[in-house]
Write a protein that holds these residues in place. Structure first.
Motif, short mmCIF file in Angstrom:
data_model
loop_
_atom_site.label_atom_id
_atom_site.label_comp_id
_atom_site.label_asym_id
_atom_site.label_seq_id
_atom_site.Cartn_x
_atom_site.Cartn_y
_atom_site.Cartn_z
N ASN A 98 24.69 24.51 -16.68
CA ASN A 98 23.55 25.42 -16.73
C ASN A 98 22.29 24.67 -17.21
O ASN A 98 21.92 24.74 -18.37
N LYS A 127 15.50 26.69 -6.16
CA LYS A 127 16.69 27.52 -6.00
C LYS A 127 17.41 27.70 -7.33
O LYS A 127 17.57 26.76 -8.09
N SER A 128 17.84 28.93 -7.60
CA SER A 128 18.58 29.28 -8.82
C SER A 128 17.74 29.19 -10.07
O SER A 128 18.28 29.09 -11.17
N SER A 129 16.41 29.23 -9.93
CA SER A 129 15.55 29.19 -11.11
C SER A 129 15.35 30.57 -11.71
O SER A 129 14.90 30.69 -12.85
N LYS A 133 19.37 36.99 -9.36
CA LYS A 133 19.62 36.35 -8.07
C LYS A 133 19.21 37.25 -6.90
O LYS A 133 18.77 36.76 -5.86
N GLU A 136 15.59 36.93 -6.52
CA GLU A 136 15.25 35.63 -5.96
C GLU A 136 15.38 35.65 -4.44
O GLU A 136 14.52 35.13 -3.73
N LEU A 152 16.28 22.89 -7.07
CA LEU A 152 15.94 23.22 -8.45
C LEU A 152 15.20 22.04 -9.09
O LEU A 152 15.65 20.90 -9.01
#
Length: 226
Positions: A98, A127-129, A133, A136, A152
């Motif tokens: 993480n 991505k995945s910031s 989700k 996003e 990311l």
């Protein structure tokens, strides 16, 4: 330090890593039903220490106190320039780690402390910031959300005169790069699985344990994440 015949250890200084250790210990205690309610004083002392560290870390951030050597900046000469640097997160090398939690820190304190120290704006993008989700995915492809199509990364920006901006940016890049290495890979062993003896923790179990503890404390405010 010795008091009479008793050795008194100095209390650790507040830091995101120390707070994460305390949260892990708290989680470990609550996960063992045979311990719950037995060591009442231990539970109380642990809660008090967690509250103390949170309070001190928050105060340091608000007051702009920096635990490292302050930047030595020249007098501002010339026009204001805008610099930015993009550091990609090694998610392919460490897919289960993480990094967002490590970079932002509990309640966003790590990023705020770095911003106070360096004078730069530090944002996690790509991505995945985002914590949400679903949101996003909804924002992907929309204007002003183009960064969600990128891998990311940490975006560092600064505005100042040329010489001052370059010094600030160098310090920010140096500090952020330290956070782009997992804690166990940089020598912070996980005592709960005996990694201090058997080597660095591996696998999804360790990553999930770190992820759970970090996410319990993270506050992904819009100013810290985007």
């Amino acid at each position: 330090m010795m008091v009479g015949e008793v050795e008194v250890k100095e209390r650790p200084r507040p830091s995101p890593d120390y707070l994460m250790q305390l949260l892990n210990e708290k989680k470990l205690m609550t996960s063992l039903p045979n311990l719950c309610g037995i060591f009442t004083h231990l539970e109380r002392l642990l809660d008090e220490e967690i509250n103390r560290v949170r309070k001190d870390m928050y105060s340091d951030t608000v007051n702009g106190l920096v635990d490292r050597h302050p930047l030595e900046l020249p007098e501002p000469i010339g026009p204001i320039v805008h610099l930015q640097e993009k550091l990609f997160v090694p998610v392919k090398e460490y897919p289960d780690y993480n990094f967002v939690g490590r970079i932002l820190g509990p309640r966003g304190l790590t990023a705020k402390q770095l911003e106070a120290e360096t004078g730069c704006k530090i944002m996690v993008r790509g991505k995945s910031s985002m914590r949400d989700k679903k949101k996003e995915e909804q924002n992907r492809g929309k204007p002003n959300w183009e960064h969600l199509n990128e891998d990311l990364h940490v975006l560092i920006t600064v505005e100042d005169s040329q010489a001052r901006a370059e010094i600030k940016m160098r310090r920010a890049v140096e500090e952020v790069k330290k956070l782009l290495v997992p804690a166990y890979a940089s020598g912070l062993a996980d005592r709960y699985n005996g990694s201090a003896i058997r080597g660095a923790p591996t696998g999804k179990a360790q990553a999930q344990r770190e992820d759970d503890a970090e996410r319990a404390e993270l506050d992904f405010s819009r100013g810290s994440v985007f």
